[in-house]
Design a protein around this motif. Structure first.
Motif, PDB file in Angstrom:
ATOM      1  N   GLN A  38      30.854 -36.786-128.831  1.00  0.00           N
ATOM      2  CA  GLN A  38      30.865 -36.006-127.315  1.00  0.00           C
ATOM      3  C   GLN A  38      32.041 -35.236-127.482  1.00  0.00           C
ATOM      4  O   GLN A  38      32.066 -34.229-126.723  1.00  0.00           O
ATOM      5  N   ASP A  70      29.124 -41.733-127.810  1.00  0.00           N
ATOM      6  CA  ASP A  70      28.658 -42.435-126.438  1.00  0.00           C
ATOM      7  C   ASP A  70      28.053 -43.747-127.148  1.00  0.00           C
ATOM      8  O   ASP A  70      28.148 -44.271-128.295  1.00  0.00           O
ATOM      9  N   PRO A  76      35.250 -30.241-127.036  1.00  0.00           N
ATOM     10  CA  PRO A  76      34.035 -30.737-126.887  1.00  0.00           C
ATOM     11  C   PRO A  76      33.256 -30.841-128.408  1.00  0.00           C
ATOM     12  O   PRO A  76      33.573 -29.934-128.920  1.00  0.00           O
ATOM     13  N   ASN A 134      32.283 -43.933-123.313  1.00  0.00           N
ATOM     14  CA  ASN A 134      32.403 -43.601-124.304  1.00  0.00           C
ATOM     15  C   ASN A 134      33.425 -44.292-125.148  1.00  0.00           C
ATOM     16  O   ASN A 134      34.232 -45.063-124.540  1.00  0.00           O
TER      17      ASN A 134
END
Length: 460
Positions: free
Chosen positions: A196, A190, A222, A181
């Motif tokens: 992400q 990504d 997240p 990433n």
């Protein structure tokens, strides 16, 4: 460059090869030498400018009347009194709406929407949050909503929201990213630029009570727990830009011009008189510590020494140019922000029915697009996540939810509607459209922000 030189440059013959290769707008000559362009990506352009744009937009929205009115118009027209949820869960046999299930979901949703339950700080109801998000979108260009899966207040559903300004995102360095990433201005993506994770400061970096951001705690959240609201203007764009970007300079200059005009008008209206004495004496208390005080106030007479003379310039203010110039500037500002001139200036003196209707139709198309954006990217996303937690916590008993959650997620969001300039003409047009079969009664009521079932129940 003189006028004749400019004309010769415009009509200078070019070779056939040059004409074949270039559009007129791509030619490089003396007339376009100051037209500097680059081929950088959206993120490269945003990285170098968005902080200054965001801070200047906020300053104008604090201090400039027109900027504040533009924000108010966007809030009121996109959200109004709120975007309402209507459950569309249907029976598995027959396809009719399951009124019992829909009523159960609606009751719990409205209960959770109270500020004590839906907002982690307990300050914002869901409706307040809607308005704040739209305001932040326009002012800063983006806003973040963090999903916290735990109960707040007396909520039975372990689910709440935290609204974060774009300042919270770490964009002055490169936080460590997972393997494969990359981090773009605080957003970990990504290879397909799919978010992400988001790297936030634990506290607002500009909060004087939180300390310097370099000493503050940083957290990686997240992407499944973050809603990032912004409207992309170019492909592969990961951060938002204030909607005032193209109007900032014009608004700032207009504010300075108005200030200069007000000062000039005040000086012109401060009528002053001068008295010269034969002896040239200074009268009164105009000398302090051997120095003459030079101040002027309306209606005050000043003494002069013998032989002194004062020339007062003819300021000629106001001269009638302020209003047409301001009107012209505000039309450009309104076009840049995306609202009508009448909405931002509150000047309806030149409007008639035809022009007002045309302006409203064009402006409301913009607001409908923004309403759809909010429904798809905020309301439905939050509702789906809330519904899952409501079922897992046992607050809602929805048979078969695990095997078919989409059945229960079916929703209809009713955004605000608008009244017309001449309601009688519009009502007649609706009646004709229904009678001719062009529209149904349900469509007409929905366009007004209502629901056919609610109307039928109230008419009983």
């Amino acid at each position: 460059m003189g006028v004749r030189s400019a004309i010769r440059e415009l009509f200078r013959p070019e070779g056939p090869k040059q004409r074949r290769r270039a559009y007129a707008g791509a030619r490089f000559n003396r007339l376009t030498s100051d037209w500097v362009t680059t081929g950088t990506s959206a993120d490269s352009e945003i990285k170098s400018s968005f902080k200054a744009l965001r801070n200047r937009a906020r300053q104008l929205c604090r201090d400039n009347d027109y900027a504040r009115q533009a924000l108010r118009a966007i809030e009121n027209n996109v959200i109004g009194q709120g975007i309402k949820h209507q459950g569309q869960v249907r029976m598995q046999r027959g396809g009719r709406l399951d009124e019992s299930i829909n009523a159960q979901i609606h009751e719990e949703w409205m209960r959770w929407s109270h500020k004590n339950r839906c907002d982690v700080s307990g300050l914002l109801s869901f409706h307040d949050m809607e308005r704040l998000l739209v305001r932040s979108l326009a002012e800063s260009g983006e806003v973040f909503i963090r999903i916290i899966r735990r109960p707040f207040g007396d909520s039975k559903v372990p689910f709440a929201l935290q609204v974060l300004e774009s300042d919270y995102l770490i964009d002055d360095d490169q936080p460590r990213a997972a393997e494969g990433n990359t981090v773009r201005m605080g957003i970990e993506v990504d290879g397909y630029l799919r978010p992400q994770a988001y790297h936030f400061y634990a506290n607002h970096p500009g909060d004087v009570y939180a300390g310097h951001p370099s000493n503050g705690r940083r957290i990686r959240v997240p992407a499944s727990d973050v809603i990032h609201l912004f409207i992309p203007e170019r492909p592969s764009q990961t951060r938002g830009v204030t909607w005032f970007a193209s109007a900032l300079t014009r608004l700032h200059m207009l504010q300075g011009y108005e200030e200069a005009e007000v000062v000039r008008a005040r000086a012109s209206s401060a009528l002053m008189g001068f008295i010269t004495s034969p002896e040239g004496e200074l009268v009164g208390d105009e000398v302090y510590e051997g120095e003459r005080v030079q101040d002027f106030q309306p209606g005050v007479f000043r003494y002069l020494n013998s032989g002194e003379n004062v020339v007062v310039p003819d300021l000629n203010a106001p001269d009638g140019q302020l209003e047409p110039f301001t009107r012209s500037m505000l039309r450009a500002v309104a076009a840049g922000v995306g609202v009508s001139f009448e909405s931002i200036s509150k000047n309806f003196s030149e409007a008639n029915y035809s022009s007002s209707r045309l302006s409203l139709l064009e402006e409301r198309d913009t607001y409908r697009v923004l309403q759809r954006f909010m429904i798809e990217n905020f309301h439905q996303v939050v509702f789906d996540a809330w519904l899952e937690m409501a079922v897992l916590s046992g607050t809602l008993n929805l048979p078969g939810y695990d095997s078919n959650p989409d059945r229960y997620r079916a929703s209809r969001w009713v955004a605000r509607s608008w009244e017309w300039v001449d309601p009688m003409k519009e009502v007649e047009a609706y009646k004709t459209a229904v009678r001719c079969g062009f529209k149904t009664l349900g469509q007409v009521i929905a366009e007004q922000g209502g629901d056919l079932d609610d109307v039928l129940v109230m008419r009983q």
